[in-house]
Design an enzyme around this catalytic site. Sequence first.
Site, PDB file in Angstrom:
ATOM      1  CG  ASN A   1       3.911  13.836 -43.344  1.00 45.26           C
ATOM      2  OD1 ASN A   1       4.364  13.213 -44.589  1.00 45.26           O
ATOM      3  ND2 ASN A   1       3.006  12.989 -42.753  1.00 45.26           N
TER       4      ASN A   1
ATOM      5  CG  ASN B   1      -3.809  19.115 -44.552  1.00 49.86           C
ATOM      6  OD1 ASN B   1      -2.902  19.033 -43.779  1.00 49.86           O
ATOM      7  ND2 ASN B   1      -4.941  18.236 -44.624  1.00 49.86           N
TER       8      ASN B   1
ATOM      9  CG  HIS C   1      -6.796  13.750 -45.880  1.00 55.92           C
ATOM     10  ND1 HIS C   1      -7.106  14.198 -44.457  1.00 55.92           N
ATOM     11  CD2 HIS C   1      -7.611  12.926 -46.233  1.00 55.92           C
ATOM     12  CE1 HIS C   1      -8.446  13.304 -44.452  1.00 55.92           C
ATOM     13  NE2 HIS C   1      -8.585  12.515 -45.282  1.00 55.92           N
TER      14      HIS C   1
ATOM     15  CB  SER D   1      -4.934  13.895 -51.121  1.00 59.10           C
ATOM     16  OG  SER D   1      -5.733  12.814 -51.656  1.00 59.10           O
TER      17      SER D   1
ATOM     18  CG  ASP E   1      -9.753  16.690 -44.638  1.00 57.48           C
ATOM     19  OD1 ASP E   1      -8.865  17.486 -44.604  1.00 57.48           O
ATOM     20  OD2 ASP E   1     -10.257  16.072 -43.673  1.00 57.48           O
TER      21      ASP E   1
END
Length: 215
Positions: A17, A110, A112, A139, A148
């Site tokens: 990522n 972030n 997830h 997400s 999260d």
Amino acid sequence: MTSRCQTAILISGRGSNMRALIEAAKVVDYPARIALVVSNRPDAAGLDFARSEKIAAISIDHKVFKDRASFERELDDTLKAHNVDLVALAGFMRILGDDFVAGWHGRLINIHPSLLPAYRGLNTHNRALADGAIEHGCSVHFVVRELDAGPVIAQGRVAVHEGDTEASLAARVLNVEHQLYPRALAAVASGQVRLEGGRVVGVDQVADLARFCVS
Ligand code: GRF
């Protein structure tokens, strides 16, 4: 034009990522500049890629600190020393404490690998398969104290196929992550999407995000 948003990416491992964000930020009018990559693991493969792209890449090994707070103070000092405006977690496998999260409120995002609020935590792909889920995904969200649980900025969906294994499903989701995260980072870095009063605002103005869905 205002200067680009100075962005740090925090990783712990392979950094695919991170790589997608670095590639996206090469486009001249991309609103974020990747100013720094930090890994809590000195052997993270992503550090080598960042260095090969001439991006400052630092390892801050959490194991050498006496506690979480001192590790996070060093992390915070490093981000500030590099004039970082925005922090993107990308496979960063340390839970961040309340002080750090509060200090970066609205500037910490972030990715997830699930359609939150489903499957917070680990082993998301296996859990989706075990439940017989027919769709799954990823997400991007603002980070809050609870793991999260932060307000969602954008999601990417995939269909779960008959015969999917953890590996095949993870690969399909990861492909979407690499498309979604650069779009979400751009929306936050440009100021179009913001955290206000605990809610995400502005997503409707970003056609790229509001309609994002891949299967
Ligand atoms: C991704 O699946 C991401 O959603 C999760 O950790 C994984 C990191 O992969 N938070 P990579 O290091 O970006 O390849």
